[in-house]
Write an enzyme that holds these catalytic residues in place. Structure first.
Site, mmCIF file in Angstrom:
data_model
loop_
_atom_site.group_PDB
_atom_site.id
_atom_site.type_symbol
_atom_site.label_atom_id
_atom_site.label_comp_id
_atom_site.label_asym_id
_atom_site.label_seq_id
_atom_site.Cartn_x
_atom_site.Cartn_y
_atom_site.Cartn_z
ATOM 1 N N ASN A 13 0.871 -1.175 0.000
ATOM 2 C CA ASN A 13 0.000 0.000 0.000
ATOM 3 C C ASN A 13 0.906 1.222 0.000
ATOM 4 O OD1 ASN A 13 -1.577 2.270 0.873
ATOM 5 N ND2 ASN A 13 -3.100 0.883 1.705
ATOM 6 N N GLU A 48 -3.968 1.851 -3.043
ATOM 7 C CA GLU A 48 -4.078 3.297 -2.801
ATOM 8 C C GLU A 48 -3.172 4.080 -3.754
ATOM 9 O OE1 GLU A 48 -5.326 5.319 0.985
ATOM 10 O OE2 GLU A 48 -4.107 3.698 1.807
ATOM 11 N N TYR A 161 -7.921 -3.821 -2.465
ATOM 12 C CA TYR A 161 -7.804 -2.812 -1.407
ATOM 13 C C TYR A 161 -9.174 -2.720 -0.751
ATOM 14 C CZ TYR A 161 -7.511 1.727 0.892
ATOM 15 O OH TYR A 161 -7.562 2.739 1.819
ATOM 16 N N ASP A 200 -4.140 -5.017 0.715
ATOM 17 C CA ASP A 200 -4.470 -4.404 1.997
ATOM 18 C C ASP A 200 -5.906 -4.782 2.339
ATOM 19 O OD1 ASP A 200 -4.923 -2.857 4.196
ATOM 20 O OD2 ASP A 200 -4.584 -0.926 3.211
ATOM 21 N N ASN A 202 -7.275 -4.375 5.320
ATOM 22 C CA ASN A 202 -7.803 -3.472 6.351
ATOM 23 C C ASN A 202 -8.516 -4.240 7.460
ATOM 24 O OD1 ASN A 202 -7.236 -0.619 6.147
ATOM 25 N ND2 ASN A 202 -8.259 -0.662 4.155
ATOM 26 N N ASP A 317 2.852 4.672 4.930
ATOM 27 C CA ASP A 317 2.495 4.253 6.285
ATOM 28 C C ASP A 317 2.361 2.736 6.366
ATOM 29 O OD1 ASP A 317 0.309 4.327 4.622
ATOM 30 O OD2 ASP A 317 -1.109 4.912 6.176
ATOM 31 N N HIS A 318 2.506 2.056 5.231
ATOM 32 C CA HIS A 318 2.555 0.593 5.177
ATOM 33 C C HIS A 318 3.951 0.169 4.736
ATOM 34 C CE1 HIS A 318 -1.952 -0.217 5.177
ATOM 35 N NE2 HIS A 318 -1.884 1.096 5.036
#
Length: 663
Positions: A13, A48, A161, A200, A202, A317-318
């Site tokens: 991501n 993303e 995603y 991802d 989530n 951030d991943h």
């Protein structure tokens, strides 16, 4: 282990497709080819991407040696998006689709994927009964660019995603998408196809996969069992072998179908997180969660020799997560090389039979988008240039290059915009050359043709190139105006025109050097002085400094208004209505413009300012906190290397530095 290594799949991501290029080690080359080389991947699944169709650039699509398939949001800007890059040297998919439900269509087609002939579709599409529990239609579920599906002879690769758990307004969409994904996965495995799901999700699988399970459960006011049994987490765990499911499985989901590859290689590893919250700088203390996965069908879990996270690679951030195939795998009852089943006939027994060619492109490939079709990257277009033959001019070489055919058999046709730019550049060069030549004495009554005939040109070839075409009327007018305007600037003879213009410029610059120059009386002009000297006009409606025209006699000093030398009046405090204390004024300005004093935390380090965003009475207020990151516990700690408990409202701390009581 190194000799057994085969292909590698990496999921990441990126939080914006160009976001990694602002960090090391990606910022040096800033190309996707260099990025993939560092990742050592053969298939890269990105989430993303946060771009739309109009944002696609050459460097994203025309990556040398790579093909790419995008799923982009249909309506929202800078949101979601999935991309799968495949390395042409070792693999080539045989089918490609966008979306999880099959409702979407291929480019330049009006037929949905699930309506295509059986030999052209991937299959496994969710049925109406499987989607009946969701009030959203299939088109809505696939409208945000969240899924790309590629089929290789070996397996079906699904890059997703999944929606995040932001607020309650998105719960219906999130559960609807996960239900559709669950149905597609189970249908594909039932049809006998091997599946690899990556991306991802989530979703935190269980307590070992997050550093804040207890904190989140406490905030939500639930127990850990209830935390594990939330709808999305329960659905996800029912897909996985060894998934933690409390109570009886749901109907139709009794049998798990996927294997968690990374957890399979590291069953008891704690702190194996892939996502960290940037707002609280949680990555240095590894206070994060594992929500990025590479999952596979149970019958192909033995195909992999390694899987891990790459938490040291920054840029998002991943962090990337990879899984590596063995060099040889068991397929349809026999051992084959993994490259043999990753394309249609490119390899046999691990030996290359043919190279990748444009015929291997699928309709969903971004290289077939009209603006990128049959094109190369800009860098490749300028790598090979024919050298000039000795004794040949550059213009002759250009005319010969224009007649050379391209590799696709089309001849190069000069672009009109390029021709206009070249002509404009040549005209500009000739005008500059004309300005450099001494200007002849020109009669004001002379005609335009005589003026032009008296101007010396550099060469006949330059004159021919600088003359505008009769079709370009604006260019001709600009040329004529530039030529006819010069005699007005040179009224004197050519012998002293240069010195006169230089003197005029120097005086103009001197007159404008300060504001006081406008109000000083002018000295009497001596006989024989240059009549081009600047005069001051101080009429009430027009105050300007202008050089007089050569053809007009200079006005005398009597015509100009000068400032009278009146005696200076003595200053009196009685005439002043109010007196401002300079010390008080300085203190007031110092409070307004002085340097802020930042408070320090328990580590004696300058605090960092934040702004409250939580709705309530304190929303918008700024405060100071310790600059260090949170520790593994996720709590503020005392007497440790992690974030301390310092918290100061900006309105309660001392804002300004010491204000001196004197000048």
């Amino acid at each position: 282990m190194a000799g057994q290594r085969g292909l590698q799949i990496t999921t990441w991501n990126v939080n914006g497709i160009r976001n990694p290029f602002g960090h090391q080690p990606w910022r040096q080359d800033r190309t996707f080819a260099a990025m993939f080389k560092i990742l050592e991947a053969d298939i890269v699944v990105m989430q993303e991407t946060k771009i739309q169709r109009k944002d696609l650039q050459d460097d994203m699509v025309l990556v040398p040696g790579w093909d790419v398939y995008f799923s982009l949001p249909k309506h929202k800007k800078g949101y979601s998006g999935v991309a799968i890059y495949t390395r042409n040297e070792v693999c080539a998919p045989i089918r490609a689709e966008e979306g999880i439900t099959g409702i979407l269509t291929a480019p330049n087609s009006s037929t949905s994927f699930y309506n295509l002939p059986k030999d052209q579709q991937i299959g496994g599409y969710p049925t109406v009964s499987q989607l009946s529990g969701c009030s959203l239609d299939a088109a809505t579920l696939d409208s945000e660019g969240r899924c790309v599906i590629l089929e290789f002879p070996a397996f079906v690769l699904i890059g997703v995603y999944c929606p995040a758990n932001r607020d309650e307004t998105r719960d219906e969409f999130r559960i609807g998408f996960l239900n559709a994904l669950d149905a597609r996965l189970r249908n594909l495995t039932t049809a006998g196809k091997k599946v690899i799901l990556t991306g991802d999700m989530n979703i935190i699988r269980e307590e070992i996969d997050t550093a804040k399970a207890e904190e989140q459960a406490r905030k939500q006011g639930i127990t850990l069992e209830q935390y594990i049994s939330t709808p999305a987490r329960r659905l996800f765990n029912q897909l996985l072998v060894g998934g933690k499911v409390i109570g009886e499985p749901d109907e139709g989901r009794e049998v798990p179908v996927l294997w968690d590859i990374c957890r399979g290689f590291h069953p008891n590893r704690r702190g194996m997180f892939t996502c960290w919250e940037q707002k609280i700088n949680a990555r240095p203390g590894n206070f994060g969660s594992r929500i990025d996965y590479v999952l596979c069908s149970i019958d192909c879990k033995e195909w992999f020799c390694d899987s891990n996270i790459q938490e040291g690679l920054m840029g998002s951030d991943h962090c990337p997560v990879y899984a590596t195939f063995k060099e040889k795998v068991e397929f349809e009852g026999k051992e084959v090389n993994i490259t043999d089943i990753m394309s249609a006939g490119m390899f046999k027994d691990g030996v290359r039979q043919r190279d990748w060619c444009p015929k291997d492109l699928l309709p969903l490939s971004a290289k077939l988008i009209p603006e990128f079709d049959r094109r190369r990257s800009i860098r490749d277009m300028f790598t090979k240039k024919p050298s000039l033959v000795k004794g040949e001019s550059s213009l002759e070489s250009k005319s010969q290059d224009d007649s050379l055919p391209f590799s696709n058999g089309e001849s190069a046709v000069p672009n009109e915009d390029v021709i206009d730019a070249i002509e404009g550049t040549q005209t500009l060069k000739v005008e500059v050359a004309l300005d450099a030549q001494p200007s002849p004495k020109i009669d004001p009554q002379a005609t335009e043709s005589s003026i032009i005939s008296n101007i010396p040109l550099v060469s006949a070839d330059s004159q021919a190139r600088s003359m505008p075409s009769p079709v370009k009327a604006p260019a001709k007018r600009s040329t004529e105006s530039s030529i006819t305007a010069r005699p007005q600037k040179r009224g004197k003879s050519t012998s002293n025109s240069k010195s006169t213009s230089t003197a005029g410029k120097g005086q103009a610059g001197k007159a404008q050097s300060s504001l006081m120059g406008f109000f000083k009386p002018k000295p009497a002009q001596l006989d024989g002085a240059d009549d081009s000297q600047a005069t001051v006009d101080v009429e009430p409606d027009n105050v300007s400094v202008a050089a007089s025209d050569r053809s007009t006699p200079a006005p005398s000093m009597s015509d100009s208004v000068s400032v009278s030398d009146s005696p200076t009046r003595a200053f009196s405090f009685a005439d002043q209505k109010s007196v401002i204390d300079p010390i008080v004024a300085k203190e007031s300005w110092s409070k307004l413009l002085g340097k802020r004093v930042v408070p320090r935390c328990e580590h004696n380090e300058p605090c960092i300012s934040y702004v409250t965003k939580k709705p309530g009475v304190n929303c918008g207020r700024s405060f100071y906190m310790c600059p260090r990151p949170l520790g593994p516990s996720g709590q503020k700690e005392r007497n440790s290397q992690w974030r301390c408990g310092t918290f100061i409202w900006s309105s309660d701390c001392r804002y300004w530095g010491e204000i001196p009581s004197h000048f």
